[in-house]
Design a protein around this motif. Structure first.
Motif, PDB file in Angstrom:
ATOM      1  N   ILE A   6      -4.084   9.862  33.144  1.00  0.00           N
ATOM      2  CA  ILE A   6      -4.129   8.579  33.333  1.00  0.00           C
ATOM      3  C   ILE A   6      -3.925   7.817  34.670  1.00  0.00           C
ATOM      4  CG2 ILE A   6      -3.533   6.316  32.227  1.00  0.00           C
ATOM      5  CD1 ILE A   6      -3.071   7.689  29.627  1.00  0.00           C
ATOM      6  N   VAL A   7      -4.713   7.320  35.493  1.00  0.00           N
ATOM      7  CA  VAL A   7      -4.393   6.836  36.578  1.00  0.00           C
ATOM      8  C   VAL A   7      -4.525   5.194  36.529  1.00  0.00           C
ATOM      9  CG1 VAL A   7      -5.533   6.614  38.888  1.00  0.00           C
ATOM     10  CG2 VAL A   7      -5.593   8.758  37.833  1.00  0.00           C
ATOM     11  N   ILE A   8      -3.402   4.554  36.983  1.00  0.00           N
ATOM     12  CA  ILE A   8      -3.348   3.197  36.986  1.00  0.00           C
ATOM     13  C   ILE A   8      -2.958   2.657  38.454  1.00  0.00           C
ATOM     14  CG2 ILE A   8      -1.561   1.296  36.245  1.00  0.00           C
ATOM     15  CD1 ILE A   8      -0.604   3.047  33.830  1.00  0.00           C
ATOM     16  N   PRO A   9      -4.133   1.901  38.843  1.00  0.00           N
ATOM     17  CA  PRO A   9      -3.811   1.297  40.316  1.00  0.00           C
ATOM     18  C   PRO A   9      -2.999  -0.028  40.277  1.00  0.00           C
ATOM     19  CG  PRO A   9      -6.028   0.836  39.430  1.00  0.00           C
ATOM     20  CD  PRO A   9      -5.440   1.769  38.424  1.00  0.00           C
ATOM     21  N   ASP A  38       0.329   2.575  43.772  1.00  0.00           N
ATOM     22  CA  ASP A  38       0.403   1.345  44.260  1.00  0.00           C
ATOM     23  C   ASP A  38      -0.231   1.034  45.713  1.00  0.00           C
ATOM     24  OD1 ASP A  38       2.088  -1.299  43.772  1.00  0.00           O
ATOM     25  OD2 ASP A  38       2.577  -0.895  45.754  1.00  0.00           O
ATOM     26  N   GLY A  39      -0.659  -0.047  45.802  1.00  0.00           N
ATOM     27  CA  GLY A  39      -1.392  -0.582  46.993  1.00  0.00           C
ATOM     28  C   GLY A  39      -0.914  -1.411  48.223  1.00  0.00           C
ATOM     29  N   LEU A  65       2.843   6.953  43.257  1.00  0.00           N
ATOM     30  CA  LEU A  65       2.170   7.212  44.452  1.00  0.00           C
ATOM     31  C   LEU A  65       2.257   6.121  45.292  1.00  0.00           C
ATOM     32  CD1 LEU A  65      -0.566   9.890  43.315  1.00  0.00           C
ATOM     33  CD2 LEU A  65       1.926  10.332  43.983  1.00  0.00           C
ATOM     34  N   SER A  66       2.441   6.050  46.494  1.00  0.00           N
ATOM     35  CA  SER A  66       1.955   4.946  47.686  1.00  0.00           C
ATOM     36  C   SER A  66       0.702   5.378  48.289  1.00  0.00           C
ATOM     37  CB  SER A  66       3.304   4.809  48.368  1.00  0.00           C
ATOM     38  OG  SER A  66       4.369   4.282  47.672  1.00  0.00           O
ATOM     39  N   CYS A  67      -0.105   4.216  48.228  1.00  0.00           N
ATOM     40  CA  CYS A  67      -1.197   4.492  48.935  1.00  0.00           C
ATOM     41  C   CYS A  67      -1.548   3.453  50.304  1.00  0.00           C
ATOM     42  CB  CYS A  67      -2.613   3.884  48.001  1.00  0.00           C
ATOM     43  SG  CYS A  67      -4.231   4.446  48.613  1.00  0.00           S
ATOM     44  N   SER A  73     -10.651   1.085  44.397  1.00  0.00           N
ATOM     45  CA  SER A  73     -11.614   2.214  44.651  1.00  0.00           C
ATOM     46  C   SER A  73     -10.609   3.385  45.310  1.00  0.00           C
ATOM     47  CB  SER A  73     -12.933   2.107  45.276  1.00  0.00           C
ATOM     48  OG  SER A  73     -13.716   1.325  44.487  1.00  0.00           O
ATOM     49  N   ILE A  74     -10.004   3.018  46.399  1.00  0.00           N
ATOM     50  CA  ILE A  74      -9.232   3.840  47.180  1.00  0.00           C
ATOM     51  C   ILE A  74      -8.014   4.308  46.401  1.00  0.00           C
ATOM     52  CG2 ILE A  74      -7.884   4.095  49.315  1.00  0.00           C
ATOM     53  CD1 ILE A  74      -9.521   1.891  50.398  1.00  0.00           C
ATOM     54  N   GLN A  75      -7.226   3.519  45.778  1.00  0.00           N
ATOM     55  CA  GLN A  75      -6.493   3.909  45.058  1.00  0.00           C
ATOM     56  C   GLN A  75      -6.415   4.882  43.825  1.00  0.00           C
ATOM     57  OE1 GLN A  75      -4.645  -0.604  45.444  1.00  0.00           O
ATOM     58  NE2 GLN A  75      -3.448   0.581  44.030  1.00  0.00           N
TER      59      GLN A  75
END
Length: 251
Positions: A6-9, A38-39, A65-67, A73-75
């Motif tokens: 599961i990916v949560i931006p 996180d963005g 993770l930090s983006c 989209s990127i995250q």
């Protein structure tokens, strides 16, 4: 063990993140992993995510993770690149899910003709349920591709959006190039257009709940008008970079 990652931006989701992480600990069967990407939040989002790693480390495998670049989209691509599960599930921090989410996802993708799935999103607030807008969003999954891509509709195209908790096989996701990082909005619809080459896009007959915060800010009529306007222009080929100006970030 489940094979669902599961990916949560996130971006300034301190008000919502704790609740969805608690809900994720109730999943039966559990997810293989949960990746919070996180963005660059300026609130307590990252701190809340890290606190939950310590609190739920026995019940939930969480990574934070930090983006360096923000953008959904990127995250989501960043999180998907770290995922180890065979199935990717993209979950918004302000969306609430049933405890059998993983079983429903795996059962849906057990059908080899289905490439991507999502749920029926019921838009809710603390004291209201947006029945009209929820119904429209449900119908839009069908009528939008029928109007704008009829040749693909009859091949199985349905138009899903992020608050419907989209999921697909990891190999199919990357074969299609993942989310288009140049798109500030409508990246979910664009992914459906790519994944339909792999199989049907399927709306599961189950409910998830998404926050009505955008509708609460705009009002029902304005929100409906904006959704229709953006959908119409995108359907006839107007660039998402232009459409973004009508779809403000609201937290």
């Amino acid at each position: 063990m489940s094979q669902v990652s599961i990916v949560i931006p996130t971006l300034n989701e301190a008000a919502s993140l704790g609740r969805i992480l608690r809900l994720l600990t109730l999943l039966n069967p559990p997810a293989k992993e949960v990746i919070v990407v996180d963005g660059g939040s300026e609130d307590e989002t990252v701190a809340i995510a890290k606190q939950n790693i310590e609190s739920f480390n026995q019940a939930l495998n969480i990574q934070v993770l930090s983006c360096q670049q923000r953008g959904r989209s990127i995250q989501m691509n960043h999180g998907a690149s770290d995922a180890t599960g065979d199935i990717l599930c993209f979950l918004h921090a302000d969306t609430w899910i049933p405890d059998d989410l993983i079983a429903v996802i795996e059962q849906t993708l057990a059908n080899p003709t289905v490439a991507c799935g999502g749920f029926i999103s019921l838009m809710t607030g603390s004291q209201t349920t947006r029945w009209g807008i929820s119904l429209h969003n449900y119908l839009k999954t069908y009528y939008a591709p029928l109007l704008f891509k009829p040749h693909l509709f009859f091949k199985g195209l349905r138009l899903l959006f992020g608050d419907q908790v989209m999921f697909c096989r990891r190999t199919d996701f990357w074969d299609c190039g993942g989310f288009d990082e140049a798109l500030p909005i409508m990246e979910d619809g664009d992914l459906c257009l790519k994944l339909v080459k792999k199989g049907r896009i399927y709306q599961v007959n189950r409910i998830v709940q998404s926050s009505d915060r955008r509708v609460a800010k705009w009002g029902s009529w304005k929100a409906t008008a904006i959704y229709l306007y953006i959908g119409l222009l995108w359907g006839i080929g107007v660039r998402a970079t232009y459409l973004k100006q009508f779809y403000q970030d609201i937290r």
